[in-house]
Scaffold this motif. Structure first.
Motif, mmCIF file in Angstrom:
data_model
loop_
_atom_site.group_PDB
_atom_site.id
_atom_site.type_symbol
_atom_site.label_atom_id
_atom_site.label_comp_id
_atom_site.label_asym_id
_atom_site.label_seq_id
_atom_site.Cartn_x
_atom_site.Cartn_y
_atom_site.Cartn_z
ATOM 1 N N HIS A 240 -32.941 74.081 71.104
ATOM 2 C CA HIS A 240 -31.821 73.964 70.170
ATOM 3 C C HIS A 240 -30.712 73.066 70.705
ATOM 4 O O HIS A 240 -29.539 73.422 70.659
ATOM 5 C CB HIS A 240 -31.283 75.342 69.795
ATOM 6 N N GLN A 241 -31.098 71.901 71.226
ATOM 7 C CA GLN A 241 -30.138 70.922 71.700
ATOM 8 C C GLN A 241 -29.992 69.786 70.684
ATOM 9 O O GLN A 241 -30.895 69.533 69.888
ATOM 10 C CB GLN A 241 -30.583 70.370 73.053
ATOM 11 N N PRO A 242 -28.849 69.101 70.704
ATOM 12 C CA PRO A 242 -28.664 67.964 69.793
ATOM 13 C C PRO A 242 -29.672 66.854 70.090
ATOM 14 O O PRO A 242 -30.303 66.835 71.146
ATOM 15 C CB PRO A 242 -27.239 67.493 70.095
ATOM 16 N N ASP A 243 -29.787 65.947 69.161
ATOM 17 C CA ASP A 243 -30.614 64.772 69.390
ATOM 18 C C ASP A 243 -30.102 64.011 70.609
ATOM 19 O O ASP A 243 -28.919 64.110 70.985
ATOM 20 C CB ASP A 243 -30.582 63.849 68.169
ATOM 21 N N LYS A 244 -30.972 63.244 71.241
ATOM 22 C CA LYS A 244 -30.586 62.471 72.411
ATOM 23 C C LYS A 244 -29.427 61.542 72.060
ATOM 24 O O LYS A 244 -29.492 60.770 71.096
ATOM 25 C CB LYS A 244 -31.776 61.646 72.912
ATOM 26 N N PRO A 245 -28.324 61.613 72.838
ATOM 27 C CA PRO A 245 -27.162 60.782 72.500
ATOM 28 C C PRO A 245 -27.437 59.307 72.718
ATOM 29 O O PRO A 245 -28.234 58.919 73.577
ATOM 30 C CB PRO A 245 -26.084 61.289 73.458
ATOM 31 N N VAL A 246 -26.763 58.489 71.939
ATOM 32 C CA VAL A 246 -26.903 57.033 72.045
ATOM 33 C C VAL A 246 -25.510 56.416 72.107
ATOM 34 O O VAL A 246 -24.528 57.015 71.656
ATOM 35 C CB VAL A 246 -27.686 56.453 70.848
ATOM 36 N N PRO A 247 -25.388 55.222 72.655
ATOM 37 C CA PRO A 247 -24.075 54.566 72.740
ATOM 38 C C PRO A 247 -23.539 54.197 71.356
ATOM 39 O O PRO A 247 -24.310 53.909 70.426
ATOM 40 C CB PRO A 247 -24.353 53.311 73.571
ATOM 41 N N LEU A 248 -22.222 54.215 71.241
ATOM 42 C CA LEU A 248 -21.599 53.703 70.026
ATOM 43 C C LEU A 248 -21.898 52.218 69.898
ATOM 44 O O LEU A 248 -21.924 51.479 70.885
ATOM 45 C CB LEU A 248 -20.087 53.913 70.084
ATOM 46 N N GLN A 249 -22.104 51.778 68.668
ATOM 47 C CA GLN A 249 -22.364 50.376 68.404
ATOM 48 C C GLN A 249 -21.069 49.665 68.004
ATOM 49 O O GLN A 249 -20.102 50.307 67.573
ATOM 50 C CB GLN A 249 -23.398 50.245 67.288
ATOM 51 N N PRO A 250 -20.995 48.347 68.150
ATOM 52 C CA PRO A 250 -19.779 47.617 67.762
ATOM 53 C C PRO A 250 -19.375 47.934 66.330
ATOM 54 O O PRO A 250 -20.207 47.906 65.415
ATOM 55 C CB PRO A 250 -20.198 46.146 67.910
ATOM 56 N N GLY A 251 -18.109 48.283 66.140
ATOM 57 C CA GLY A 251 -17.598 48.593 64.813
ATOM 58 C C GLY A 251 -17.836 50.017 64.357
ATOM 59 O O GLY A 251 -17.371 50.408 63.285
ATOM 60 N N GLU A 252 -18.539 50.811 65.156
ATOM 61 C CA GLU A 252 -18.885 52.177 64.742
ATOM 62 C C GLU A 252 -17.727 53.143 64.995
ATOM 63 O O GLU A 252 -17.053 53.073 66.031
ATOM 64 C CB GLU A 252 -20.124 52.654 65.486
ATOM 65 N N THR A 253 -17.517 54.056 64.061
ATOM 66 C CA THR A 253 -16.496 55.087 64.210
ATOM 67 C C THR A 253 -17.020 56.190 65.121
ATOM 68 O O THR A 253 -18.124 56.687 64.916
ATOM 69 C CB THR A 253 -16.126 55.695 62.846
ATOM 70 N N PRO A 254 -16.265 56.599 66.135
ATOM 71 C CA PRO A 254 -16.749 57.680 67.000
ATOM 72 C C PRO A 254 -16.791 59.005 66.261
ATOM 73 O O PRO A 254 -15.973 59.249 65.368
ATOM 74 C CB PRO A 254 -15.724 57.709 68.135
ATOM 75 N N PRO A 255 -17.724 59.871 66.610
ATOM 76 C CA PRO A 255 -17.744 61.201 66.000
ATOM 77 C C PRO A 255 -16.510 61.997 66.415
ATOM 78 O O PRO A 255 -15.869 61.698 67.427
ATOM 79 C CB PRO A 255 -19.014 61.844 66.570
ATOM 80 N N GLN A 256 -16.216 63.026 65.637
ATOM 81 C CA GLN A 256 -15.170 63.969 66.035
ATOM 82 C C GLN A 256 -15.845 65.155 66.715
ATOM 83 O O GLN A 256 -16.528 65.953 66.065
ATOM 84 C CB GLN A 256 -14.378 64.460 64.817
ATOM 85 N N PHE A 257 -15.685 65.259 68.026
ATOM 86 C CA PHE A 257 -16.263 66.375 68.763
ATOM 87 C C PHE A 257 -15.290 67.554 68.779
ATOM 88 O O PHE A 257 -14.079 67.370 68.965
ATOM 89 C CB PHE A 257 -16.585 65.963 70.202
ATOM 90 N N VAL A 258 -15.859 68.758 68.605
ATOM 91 C CA VAL A 258 -15.078 69.993 68.680
ATOM 92 C C VAL A 258 -15.835 70.952 69.586
ATOM 93 O O VAL A 258 -17.033 71.195 69.377
ATOM 94 C CB VAL A 258 -14.867 70.625 67.290
ATOM 95 N N ILE A 259 -15.144 71.484 70.593
ATOM 96 C CA ILE A 259 -15.783 72.382 71.551
ATOM 97 C C ILE A 259 -15.071 73.727 71.531
ATOM 98 O O ILE A 259 -13.891 73.812 71.895
ATOM 99 C CB ILE A 259 -15.769 71.797 72.980
#
Length: 419
Positions: free
Chosen positions: A73-92
């Motif tokens: 039950h882990q998230p998908d493998k993380p990938v780098p942000l691409q040029p122009g991409e909006t970063p996700p909003q992380f909440v912990i």
């Protein structure tokens, strides 16, 4: 540091000053990354097949823990942000102590996370797996043998804690550490522990988690389904004190982050001593010109002057204010610099349990935003570090140029293309 509350000293505000806890209530303390189409991956789902896991388990040491393979039950493998991409909003969402004392709060929030596909971090206090009859096994730095400013749990509550720690890890959550005796004041306060003393405290915390069968004699109980020494990636110190001397030790141990810094702000994180510094944050406090730290007890401290049994007539308004504070912190980050948002909690029924209700209501509000926009990630600290560690350092440096509540000039597409 900006004002975070009125009429509270640093120790009163951040150190909590609760003293010892009883078996009926855990003591208070100071003051998660994946990518993919929806950020949820397989995390927070059903617990899988416990029987299969048990059959595949490779016992470690005295059998208190076991290697059951890769955590589910882990998230998908993380990938780098691409040029122009909006970063996700992380909440912990994180929980200090992570003991179950019969009030049903540990399973309540495990169920909430499972229902909504969220990851969380549970900072387990090592003493919660040590019977009081064996308390002299604990040798806290600068304190008497067996001393603790939180209570030892009863045997039934230790078994309940074991049950829900097993479930938490099986459900995909992180098990961090809240160390042991929770010393916030006096000569033995963690604020003045040396790096070597932190090493002793950590060694003992790990020992209590990995040798609970020896210490309890409960040889027929199921092991914790993970290798704690390998899984342990970070922690939060009691009362948010002592981080400066902890960090060199944590670095030697290979930890990835620390969540102990007091009075952080909603900006993108930096590393200290090779660890990601992920502090509780100052967030808007509805009805006030000052801000409050993003933890249940710090909201309580400003509402009821540290009283955990204030007049019930105040509860509805305080519950609403606490909920709105969390949601205001989320909204400010989400609509501006997208800095990660950290919330700290305790499994406590302070002031009629209003802070548990408030964090649940805020959690559901954030989930609703995630489900509508698909760009919010509810993860553990460890999962968040996974995401950070695959990003281009130049991208993270660019994100750190945005201040609290500062949206990127020209929008995210323009801002992120210029890295």
């Amino acid at each position: 540091m900006r004002e975070i509350g009125r009429n509270f000293s640093r120790r009163g505000m951040l150190g909590l000053g609760l003293g010892a806890a009883t078996a009926a209530g855990l003591a208070g303390c100071g003051t998660s990354g994946g990518s993919g189409s929806d950020g949820k991956g397989d995390q927070g789902g059903k617990s899988g097949d416990p029987a299969a896991k048990k059959a595949d388990a490779k016992l470690i040491g005295d059998g208190s823990t076991a290697d059951t393979g890769k955590q589910a039950h882990q998230p998908d493998k993380p990938v780098p942000l691409q040029p122009g991409e909006t970063p996700p909003q992380f909440v912990i969402f994180s929980w200090d102590g992570a003991g179950e004392v019969g009030n049903g709060l540990f399973p309540r929030f495990l169920k909430l996370a499972e229902d909504h596909g969220a990851g969380m971090t549970f900072f387990l206090s090592g003493l919660y797996l040590l019977p009081e009859a064996k308390k002299r096994l604990y040798r806290p730095p600068n304190n008497a043998v067996g001393a603790s400013d939180i209570g030892y749990l009863s045997d039934p509550h230790i078994k309940e804690t074991l049950k829900y720690v097993r479930q938490a890890w099986t459900d995909g959550h992180e098990i961090g550490t809240h160390f042991n005796g929770h010393f916030c004041t006096g000569r033995g306060t963690v604020e003045h522990w040396t790096p070597a003393q932190w090493q002793s405290e950590i060694d003992q915390a790990i020992g209590f988690v990995t040798q609970w069968k020896t210490n309890t004699g409960w040889t027929d109980e199921d092991p914790l389904p993970f290798d704690y020494k390998r899984e342990l990636a970070g922690g939060r110190t009691p009362c948010l004190l002592g981080q400066d001397n902890l960090l060199p030790t944590a670095q030697k141990l290979g930890w990835r982050y620390d969540a102990s810094s007091p009075g952080g702000t909603q900006v993108w994180p930096v590393k200290r001593h090779g660890l990601w510094d992920l502090p509780l944050q100052q967030i808007p406090f509805p009805g006030h010109s000052f801000q409050v730290l993003s933890m249940d007890y710090n909201i309580l401290a400003n509402q009821s002057k540290n009283s955990t049994k204030a007049p019930p007539a105040n509860y509805p308004g305080w519950r609403k204010q606490a909920t709105e504070a969390y949601l205001a912190g989320f909204k400010r980050a989400y609509e501006s610099n997208r800095a990660p948002f950290y919330i700290g909690n305790h499994f406590e029924q302070w002031n009629g349990g209003i802070y548990m209700d408030a964090v649940e209501e805020a959690f559901k509000g954030i989930v609703a935003q995630r489900d509508a926009k698909k760009d919010v990630r509810l993860v553990s600290f460890k999962q968040y570090c996974d995401w950070l560690d695959v990003q281009d350092p130049k991208v993270l440096a660019k994100l750190r140029t945005l201040g609290v509540g500062q949206a990127p000039a020209g929008g995210w597409n323009t801002f992120m293309k210029s890295v």
